[in-house]
Design an enzyme around this catalytic site. Structure first.
Site, PDB file in Angstrom:
ATOM      1  N   HIS A  82     -31.889  -5.904  16.747  1.00  0.00           N
ATOM      2  CA  HIS A  82     -32.224  -7.031  17.750  1.00  0.00           C
ATOM      3  C   HIS A  82     -33.566  -7.423  17.633  1.00  0.00           C
ATOM      4  O   HIS A  82     -34.373  -6.656  17.803  1.00  0.00           O
ATOM      5  CB  HIS A  82     -31.428  -6.690  18.888  1.00  0.00           C
ATOM      6  N   ASP A 161     -24.008 -11.842  30.757  1.00  0.00           N
ATOM      7  CA  ASP A 161     -25.393 -12.268  30.140  1.00  0.00           C
ATOM      8  C   ASP A 161     -25.442 -13.660  29.513  1.00  0.00           C
ATOM      9  O   ASP A 161     -26.283 -14.351  29.455  1.00  0.00           O
ATOM     10  CB  ASP A 161     -25.513 -11.172  28.890  1.00  0.00           C
ATOM     11  N   ARG A 168     -31.351 -18.912  32.085  1.00  0.00           N
ATOM     12  CA  ARG A 168     -33.140 -18.562  32.070  1.00  0.00           C
ATOM     13  C   ARG A 168     -33.680 -19.438  31.082  1.00  0.00           C
ATOM     14  O   ARG A 168     -34.809 -19.667  31.064  1.00  0.00           O
ATOM     15  CB  ARG A 168     -32.851 -17.132  31.281  1.00  0.00           C
ATOM     16  N   SER A 183     -30.654  -7.935  29.377  1.00  0.00           N
ATOM     17  CA  SER A 183     -29.951  -8.900  28.678  1.00  0.00           C
ATOM     18  C   SER A 183     -29.785  -8.193  27.253  1.00  0.00           C
ATOM     19  O   SER A 183     -28.512  -8.149  26.859  1.00  0.00           O
ATOM     20  CB  SER A 183     -30.576 -10.071  28.221  1.00  0.00           C
ATOM     21  N   LYS A 187     -25.700  -6.094  26.323  1.00  0.00           N
ATOM     22  CA  LYS A 187     -25.010  -6.553  25.267  1.00  0.00           C
ATOM     23  C   LYS A 187     -24.910  -5.214  24.342  1.00  0.00           C
ATOM     24  O   LYS A 187     -23.718  -4.900  23.833  1.00  0.00           O
ATOM     25  CB  LYS A 187     -25.349  -7.771  24.492  1.00  0.00           C
TER      26      LYS A 187
END
Length: 435
Positions: A82, A161, A168, A183, A187
């Site tokens: 990520h 999220d 956001r 966030s 996940k």
């Protein structure tokens, strides 16, 4: 318990309880608390911050807002990578096929563009026919057949999220450490992968502008991941300038394909190899030797196996393989305009945030959460950091389907570009590792 009181409490800088945070996230998920109150709470968090306990409780509330372990029938080690968001960052399209070559399964749920940064799902949507809205069951089938699958976040996994993410993006609360931590890790913990490698950006194009901020973010996420029993590490990587030469959607997919063909820019290739190598290392490959894992990653590119993995996955998800084999066939924007150098010298600075904003102005991103993206628009950097340019030469080429958008985008490029007689120092794309 009322949302008003929770917003007021955080506005005043007081610590929220686990029950209050779960009430707020539960009300958001069920549609019982309106966007304007959640937006006010997000702004309060942005200015007041959250304690370590609050961040943990928010992460767990996001994790528990939907189903957990959606990919429980995948055979083998499950891994994910990520990024905290960058400009020109298309590494997921390179890293996932590399690690899949060695039996590591990647069932990746990715997001759309956020702020001035691009999103992997937006890039994949530029491939004709490619389906990013597969169910977890359909994704499992693709992963077990090809080794990887990249889909958008489903309504069933951490739905809170997705709702927070959209708000956001349009309320200028993206670059908040506790919101980013919760966030990402909400996940990741819901997806229940065995291995997680985080790419934490630092610099002008990152949400964390300084090295110290990026380290704090990385340490917070690694700590939460380890508490959950995950094999996890984070790389702090340079986002003072765009990654590679392409900024946009289809234009970035094209560059990712070029990289898998062995023709990628050094910074993009180096970062992709390092991310893949760390996933392989945590997955038990390469005899526990990071150098051997780097060699495995490079071999997956040079042998063509990683590109073949991407082709198989694109086909399995409904896309056209000929676009991967012949990326020049991607649809093109109707118009282009060149941004020229005003003097001789070296490209001394390329402000990634300004360049990302320019791409958005051309149509490659969203100013509002419901905006539609032009997948053909974006930027190609003819000259990158450290290269010499002559007066009048092209630094970047802008692409759009609306000629009126060029003026504002070009102004952003001018603001973000510095040409100097002095050649800038060489910078490494990977700065540090947090594990």
């Amino acid at each position: 318990m009322r949302a008003y009181d929770i917003v007021k409490k955080k506005r005043d800088g007081r610590e929220l309880s686990e029950e209050e945070i779960r009430f707020l996230i539960g009300g958001l998920t069920l549609g019982e608390i309106p966007d304007y109150q959640i937006s006010a709470w997000l702004m309060a968090v942005y200015f007041r911050g959250m304690s370590e306990n609050e961040t943990l409780h928010l992460t767990e509330a996001i994790r528990d807002s939907g189903e957990k372990s959606p990919f429980s029938h995948i055979n083998g080690i499950k891994a994910d990578k990520h990024s905290t968001g960058g400009v020109g960052d298309k590494t997921s399209l390179i890293v996932a096929p590399i690690v899949a070559c060695y039996g590591v399964k990647v069932a990746k749920m990715s997001g759309r563009g956020l702020g001035h940064t691009g999103g992997t799902i937006d890039k994949l949507d530029s491939i004709d026919g490619f389906k990013t809205d597969l169910s977890p069951e359909e994704a499992e089938k693709v992963v077990n057949e090809t080794g990887l699958c990249i889909i958008g976040q489903t309504a069933r996994l951490a739905p809170a999220d997705k709702l927070l993410y959209a708000l956001r993006d349009v309320t200028a609360t993206v670059d908040s450490l506790p919101l980013i931590v919760s966030s990402i890790m909400g996940k990741k913990l819901a997806a229940d992968d065995d291995v997680i490698v985080l790419d934490v950006k630092t610099g002008s194009g990152a949400f964390m502008k300084t090295y110290e901020e990026s380290v704090r973010l990385a340490e917070a996420m690694v700590k939460i991941g380890k508490r959950a029993g995950k094999k996890i590490c984070a790389l702090i990587t340079n986002m003072d300038k765009p990654l590679g030469r392409a900024i946009g959607n289809s234009i970035e997919v094209t560059e990712a394909i070029q990289t898998l063909n062995g023709n990628g820019e050094k910074d993009l290739t180096d970062l992709s190899v390092e991310l893949a190598a760390n996933i392989l290392l945590l997955s038990g490959k390469g005899d526990g030797d990071i150098k051997k894992c780097r060699l495995l990653a490079k071999n997956a590119i040079s042998s063509g196996e990683a590109l073949n993995k991407l082709i198989k996955t694109v086909v399995a998800q409904g896309g056209k393989s000929d676009l991967i084999l012949h990326p020049e066939n991607f649809k093109k924007a109707r118009f282009f305009k060149e941004f020229h150098a005003s003097q001789d010298g070296y490209v001394y600075k390329v402000n990634a945030e300004k360049y990302g904003e320019a791409a958005i102005l051309l149509g490659a991103g969203r100013a509002k959460k419901d905006d539609k993206i032009d997948y053909t628009s974006g930027l190609y950097l003819n000259k990158i950091y450290g290269e010499f340019v002559k007066k009048g030469e092209t630094i970047a080429t802008m692409y759009s389907n609306d000629e009126k958008l060029f003026s504002a985008a070009e102004q952003k490029l001018r603001e973000g570009t510095v040409i100097s007689k002095e050649k800038p120092a060489t910078e490494n794309v990977v700065i540090a590792k947090i594990d």
